[in-house]
Design an enzyme around this catalytic site. Structure first.
Site, PDB file in Angstrom:
ATOM      1  N   MET A   1       0.831  -1.213   0.000  1.00 14.43           N
ATOM      2  CA  MET A   1       0.000   0.000   0.000  1.00 14.43           C
ATOM      3  C   MET A   1       0.862   1.258   0.000  1.00 14.43           C
ATOM      4  O   MET A   1       0.666   2.176   0.810  1.00 14.43           O
ATOM      5  CB  MET A   1      -0.967  -0.018   1.193  1.00 14.43           C
ATOM      6  CG  MET A   1      -1.969  -1.154   1.096  1.00 14.43           C
ATOM      7  SD  MET A   1      -2.815  -1.468   2.644  1.00 14.43           S
ATOM      8  CE  MET A   1      -1.604  -2.460   3.501  1.00 14.43           C
ATOM      9  N   HIS A   2       1.824   1.263  -0.885  1.00 17.53           N
ATOM     10  CA  HIS A   2       2.642   2.463  -1.066  1.00 17.53           C
ATOM     11  C   HIS A   2       3.337   2.402  -2.429  1.00 17.53           C
ATOM     12  O   HIS A   2       3.356   1.347  -3.076  1.00 17.53           O
ATOM     13  CB  HIS A   2       3.679   2.599   0.060  1.00 17.53           C
ATOM     14  CG  HIS A   2       4.737   1.539   0.075  1.00 17.53           C
ATOM     15  ND1 HIS A   2       4.709   0.455   0.927  1.00 17.53           N
ATOM     16  CD2 HIS A   2       5.855   1.387  -0.670  1.00 17.53           C
ATOM     17  CE1 HIS A   2       5.766  -0.300   0.710  1.00 17.53           C
ATOM     18  NE2 HIS A   2       6.474   0.232  -0.264  1.00 17.53           N
ATOM     19  N   ALA A   3       3.896   3.531  -2.824  1.00 15.35           N
ATOM     20  CA  ALA A   3       4.775   3.606  -4.000  1.00 15.35           C
ATOM     21  C   ALA A   3       6.062   4.291  -3.544  1.00 15.35           C
ATOM     22  O   ALA A   3       6.155   4.762  -2.407  1.00 15.35           O
ATOM     23  CB  ALA A   3       4.094   4.408  -5.109  1.00 15.35           C
TER      24      ALA A   3
END
Ligand code: TYD
Length: 139
Positions: free
Chosen positions: A46-48
């Site tokens: 749940m991130h970039a």
């Protein structure tokens, strides 16, 4: 992008797979980390990342990785030790643990730096629309 590691097979002694920086992996590896003892069904990621590039593989078990560059999504199932994915900059990832005891290994292009993370999906989409990655954040 899918990467297959070179593998030396031996029917009596088993298999040996390997990858080399700047040959099979398109960056210098500065950090290795691994995630294990994750409860079945857990969602992580749940991130970039703004700049970081990573190669992910699952030496044991099964993990679904859903990649999203803000325009399209692609799902990879990591369930073989010699099957790896390259995750470039500007790619949002959601990771789902599908088998008890599954292990995720990661080789990364840089040291840990929390300021390189984008943990807010709306902020990620805003950066995509601004052309932060010049549309080079391929899946
Ligand atoms: P994170 O990258 O958010 O894990 P995941 O995407 O798999 O859920 O990292 C989880 C926590 O671990 C977070 O507090 C940052 C910390 N961390 C480090 O301290 N060093 C590292 O090299 C990594 C990858 C994470």
């Amino acid at each position: 992008m899918l990467i297959e590691s070179k593998t030396v097979n031996n029917k009596d002694f088993g298999n040996l797979s390997f990858l080399e920086s700047n040959k099979d992996i398109p960056f210098d590896i500065k950090r290795i980390y691994y995630i294990y003892e994750v409860p079945l069904g857990t969602k992580r990621g749940m991130h970039a990342h703004k700049d970081l590039k990573q190669v992910l593989w699952c030496p044991y078990g099964e993990i679904d990785i859903v990649l999203d560059n803000g325009i399209e999504k692609k799902k990879y199932t990591l369930n073989e030790p010699n099957k790896l994915i390259l995750v470039g900059s500007g790619v949002w990832r959601d990771m789902y643990w599908k088998k008890e005891g599954a292990v995720l290994c990661v080789a990364a292009s840089d040291y840990y730096d929390e300021s390189d993370y984008i943990r807010d999906y709306d902020e990620f989409i805003k950066l995509v629309k601004e052309g932060y990655w010049n549309n080079e954040n391929k899946l």
